[in-house]
Design a protein around this motif. Structure first.
Motif, PDB file in Angstrom:
ATOM      1  N   GLN A 162      -1.126   3.359  -7.797  1.00 58.05           N
ATOM      2  CA  GLN A 162      -2.457   3.555  -7.224  1.00 58.05           C
ATOM      3  C   GLN A 162      -3.460   3.949  -8.301  1.00 58.05           C
ATOM      4  N   ILE A 163      -3.043   4.804  -9.206  1.00 55.01           N
ATOM      5  CA  ILE A 163      -3.947   5.272 -10.261  1.00 55.01           C
ATOM      6  C   ILE A 163      -4.382   4.116 -11.163  1.00 55.01           C
ATOM      7  N   LEU A 164      -3.444   3.235 -11.491  1.00 58.20           N
ATOM      8  CA  LEU A 164      -3.731   2.138 -12.419  1.00 58.20           C
ATOM      9  C   LEU A 164      -4.212   0.869 -11.721  1.00 58.20           C
ATOM     10  N   ALA A 165      -4.449   0.945 -10.410  1.00 56.27           N
ATOM     11  CA  ALA A 165      -5.007  -0.205  -9.689  1.00 56.27           C
ATOM     12  C   ALA A 165      -6.493  -0.321 -10.002  1.00 56.27           C
ATOM     13  N   THR A 166      -6.910  -1.451 -10.531  1.00 56.27           N
ATOM     14  CA  THR A 166      -8.312  -1.675 -10.890  1.00 56.27           C
ATOM     15  C   THR A 166      -9.118  -2.015  -9.634  1.00 56.27           C
ATOM     16  N   PRO A 167     -10.447  -1.916  -9.686  1.00 57.51           N
ATOM     17  CA  PRO A 167     -11.258  -2.222  -8.503  1.00 57.51           C
ATOM     18  C   PRO A 167     -10.982  -3.593  -7.903  1.00 57.51           C
ATOM     19  N   ASP A 168     -10.743  -4.617  -8.748  1.00 63.61           N
ATOM     20  CA  ASP A 168     -10.495  -5.950  -8.188  1.00 63.61           C
ATOM     21  C   ASP A 168      -9.190  -5.992  -7.410  1.00 63.61           C
ATOM     22  N   VAL A 169      -8.172  -5.282  -7.875  1.00 65.29           N
ATOM     23  CA  VAL A 169      -6.900  -5.213  -7.144  1.00 65.29           C
ATOM     24  C   VAL A 169      -7.107  -4.493  -5.818  1.00 65.29           C
ATOM     25  N   MET A 170      -7.874  -3.419  -5.829  1.00 69.91           N
ATOM     26  CA  MET A 170      -8.139  -2.678  -4.601  1.00 69.91           C
ATOM     27  C   MET A 170      -8.879  -3.545  -3.586  1.00 69.91           C
ATOM     28  N   MET A 171      -9.862  -4.309  -4.048  1.00 67.84           N
ATOM     29  CA  MET A 171     -10.623  -5.162  -3.130  1.00 67.84           C
ATOM     30  C   MET A 171      -9.740  -6.239  -2.507  1.00 67.84           C
ATOM     31  N   LYS A 172      -8.910  -6.882  -3.316  1.00 71.04           N
ATOM     32  CA  LYS A 172      -8.067  -7.968  -2.813  1.00 71.04           C
ATOM     33  C   LYS A 172      -6.981  -7.463  -1.867  1.00 71.04           C
ATOM     34  N   ASN A 173      -6.576  -6.208  -2.028  1.00 67.22           N
ATOM     35  CA  ASN A 173      -5.550  -5.637  -1.154  1.00 67.22           C
ATOM     36  C   ASN A 173      -6.127  -4.957   0.081  1.00 67.22           C
ATOM     37  N   LEU A 174      -7.446  -4.951   0.203  1.00 65.04           N
ATOM     38  CA  LEU A 174      -8.087  -4.313   1.361  1.00 65.04           C
ATOM     39  C   LEU A 174      -8.111  -5.308   2.511  1.00 65.04           C
ATOM     40  N   LYS A 175      -7.057  -5.319   3.295  1.00 65.29           N
ATOM     41  CA  LYS A 175      -6.926  -6.310   4.359  1.00 65.29           C
ATOM     42  C   LYS A 175      -6.934  -5.681   5.755  1.00 65.29           C
ATOM     43  N   ALA A 176      -5.947  -4.849   6.018  1.00 67.21           N
ATOM     44  CA  ALA A 176      -5.805  -4.302   7.371  1.00 67.21           C
ATOM     45  C   ALA A 176      -6.909  -3.299   7.664  1.00 67.21           C
ATOM     46  N   PRO A 177      -7.342  -3.186   8.905  1.00 65.67           N
ATOM     47  CA  PRO A 177      -8.342  -2.160   9.259  1.00 65.67           C
ATOM     48  C   PRO A 177      -7.820  -0.766   8.926  1.00 65.67           C
ATOM     49  N   LEU A 178      -8.625   0.008   8.227  1.00 60.78           N
ATOM     50  CA  LEU A 178      -8.245   1.362   7.846  1.00 60.78           C
ATOM     51  C   LEU A 178      -8.755   2.361   8.881  1.00 60.78           C
ATOM     52  N   THR A 179      -8.021   3.449   9.028  1.00 58.79           N
ATOM     53  CA  THR A 179      -8.525   4.555   9.828  1.00 58.79           C
ATOM     54  C   THR A 179      -9.617   5.260   9.031  1.00 58.79           C
ATOM     55  N   LYS A 180     -10.349   6.137   9.671  1.00 59.96           N
ATOM     56  CA  LYS A 180     -11.400   6.861   8.958  1.00 59.96           C
ATOM     57  C   LYS A 180     -10.812   7.741   7.864  1.00 59.96           C
ATOM     58  N   GLU A 181      -9.640   8.308   8.127  1.00 58.76           N
ATOM     59  CA  GLU A 181      -9.000   9.138   7.109  1.00 58.76           C
ATOM     60  C   GLU A 181      -8.588   8.295   5.902  1.00 58.76           C
TER      61      GLU A 181
END
Length: 418
Positions: A162-181
Motif C-alpha cells: 500500500q505504501i509503495l502504490a503510486t497514484p496511477d495504481v491506486m486509481m486503476k484499482n479503485l473499482k468497488a464502491p467504498l464505504t465512507k470509512e
C-alpha cells in the motif's frame, strides 16, 4: 531416548522378569510363609530369597524408570531446540521475502512515476517505505511469540504494498464502491501521494525549459504537442512525461513566474476511475483540495467561480460525516470564503472607496440567489442582499455577519428523528 533404545530397555526388563523364580508370585509367597510358620529356620530359608526376588524386580524397574525420566527432558529439549530453529528460519525467510518485495515494488514505483532513484528517494513514499522495512527487520528482536512475529511480518508486507502504490495504481484499482470509512483512508492516501510528487515534477520539468517552452502558445502550454515529444528529447524527459500522464498530473504555464505548474488532472482521474467507487462528496473534496480559490489572501479566479466553490463547500459539509477527518478543513475554507462575500478583504474589498457595493459583487449575489435558491448559504446571503438593497447597497455603519452553520446530512436526519 529414541524408540530403538526404549525397545531395547523394555526387552531387558522382560528378560529380567523371566529370570525371577515362579515363587515370586505374591500368592505363592504368602502361602509358603503360612505353611512354614512353625519353623523359624525353615521360614528364613524360604522367605528371604523371595524378598530378594521382589527387590531385584523393584531395582530393575527403578533403574529403567529413572533412565526414562532423566532422558525424556533431554529429548523434549532437543525437539524444542529443533522447533525453535525451524521457527527462526521461517521467520527469517518471511523477512527476506519482505526485502525482495520492497525492492520489486520500489523499482516498479520509480518506473511508474518516471523518477530516477535519486528523485524517488526524496519522496515521502520512499521514506515511509524505508521506515516500514526497518520496522519489519526489527520484529525478530521483539519479545513476543513466534506466531505473533510471523503475523506482524505478513501484515507489514501487505502494508508495504500500500505504501509503495503510486497514484496511477491506486486509481486503476479503485473499482468497488467504498464505504465512507474506506473512502476516508483512500482519499487521504491518494491526496498525500499526489501532493508529494507534484512539486518534484515541477522542479524536474523546469530544468528542461528549453524543450517544453517551444510548446507554449499565447501564454498556455499545448499539452497535446508536449505529449508528442520529439525523438531527440532527453530520455529523462520522456520518463517524466510518462509519469506525469499516468499519475493524473495536469500541467499549466504560469506567465508571471515563467514556470510550469502542476495539479490534479480531474478529467483524467474521472476517466480512469469508477465514478461510483467513491461515496458522494469525496471526489468533490479532492477537486477542491487541488484547486483552491484563495491563494495568498486573494481570489484566484472570478467572483462567480468563488460563488460556485462556496456552494461546493456547503455540499461537502452536508455530505461528509460528522467524524470525517476532512470536515474541519472544509469548514475553515467555507468560513473564510463566506467572509469574502460579506466583508471582502484588504486586497479585494466588496465595497468601493465610497462604501458602495461593487457591481461585480452585487451581480454575484444575484447569481447565487438564482442558481442556488435552496441552499442554506443562499438563504443567509439573501438576508444580506436585502439589507443592502434597502440602503441602496451602501455599507451600513454596523456591518457584522456571522457564518451560517452547515450540518451534515447525518446530523440533520438525527434532528428530524428527535
Amino acid at each position: 531416548m529414541d524408540d530403538k533404545m526404549l525397545e531395547k530397555r523394555m526387552e531387558l526388563l522382560n528378560q529380567s522378569y523371566k529370570k525371577i523364580p515362579d515363587q515370586t508370585n505374591p500368592s505363592d509367597i504368602i502361602q509358603a510363609i503360612k505353611q512354614e510358620g512353625k519353623s523359624q529356620k525353615k521360614r528364613a530359608l524360604i522367605h528371604w530369597p523371595y524378598v530378594a526376588s521382589f527387590i531385584g524386580v523393584l531395582l530393575i524397574s527403578a533403574v529403567l524408570i529413572l533412565q526414562l525420566t532423566m532422558d525424556e527432558p533431554g529429548r523434549q529439549n532437543g525437539n524444542q531446540t529443533d522447533l525453535a530453529g525451524e521457527s527462526d528460519q521461517r521467520l527469517q525467510r518471511e523477512i527476506e521475502d519482505a526485502k525482495v518485495q520492497y525492492d520489486v515494488r520500489k523499482t516498479q514505483a520509480m518506473e511508474r512515476l518516471g523518477f530516477t532513484e535519486g528523485i524517488f528517494n526524496s519522496t515521502v513514499i520512499a521514506r515511509d517505505a524505508g521506515r516500514h522495512l526497518t520496522y519489519i527487520e526489527s520484529i525478530p528482536m521483539r519479545d513476543f511469540s513466534y506466531e505473533r512475529k510471523v503475523e506482524w511480518v505478513q501484515r507489514a508486507r501487505e502494508e508495504l504494498d500500500q505504501i509503495l502504490a503510486t497514484p496511477d495504481v491506486m486509481m486503476k484499482n479503485l473499482k468497488a464502491p467504498l464505504t465512507k470509512e474506506e473512502a476516508e483512508v483512500w482519499v487521504d492516501d491518494f491526496i498525500n501521494k499526489e501532493q508529494d510528487i507534484l512539486p518534484l515534477y515541477e522542479d524536474e520539468l523546469n530544468e528542461y525549459r528549453e524543450y517544453w517552452m517551444t510548446h507554449v502558445e499565447n501564454g498556455e502550454l499545448n499539452m497535446k504537442e508536449f505529449n508528442h515529444m520529439k525523438n531527440d528529447y532527453p530520455p529523462k524527459l520522456w520518463l517524466l512525461r510518462d509519469g506525469i500522464f499516468n499519475n493524473a498530473v495536469k500541467l499549466s504555464y504560469n506567465n508571471e513566474t515563467d514556470r510550469l505548474e502542476t495539479t490534479l488532472d480531474v478529467e483524467y482521474f474521472r476517466m480512469i476511475t469508477n465514478h461510483k467507487a467513491l461515496p458522494e462528496g469525496y471526489e468533490l473534496y479532492m477537486i477542491t483540495r487541488f484547486d483552491p480559490v484563495i491563494k495568498a489572501g486573494e481570489l484566484t479566479g472570478t467572483w462567480k467561480e468563488a460563488a460556485d466553490r462556496l456552494m461546493d463547500y456547503e455540499k461537502l459539509l452536508k455530505e461528509l460525516p460528522d467524524n470525517s477527518r476532512f470536515r474541519v478543513e472544509v469548514k475553515h475554507e467555507y468560513d473564510l470564503l463566506y467572509q469574502y462575500f460579506t466583508d471582502g478583504n484588504v486586497y479585494q474589498p466588496i465595497f468601493d472607496e465610497n462604501d458602495k457595493m461593487k457591481s461585480n459583487v452585487e451581480k454575484t449575489y444575484r447569481y447565487i440567489l438564482k442558481e442556488y435558491p435552496d441552499y442554506t448559504t443562499s438563504l443567509h446571503l439573501k438576508e444580506v442582499y436585502e439589507e443592502l438593497k434597502r440602503v441602496n447597497f451602501v455599507k451600513p455603519d454596523r456591518w457584522v455577519h456571522s457564518t451560517p452553520v452547515i450540518l451534515s446530512s447525518e446530523t440533520e436526519e438525527l434532528y428530524k428523528e428527535s
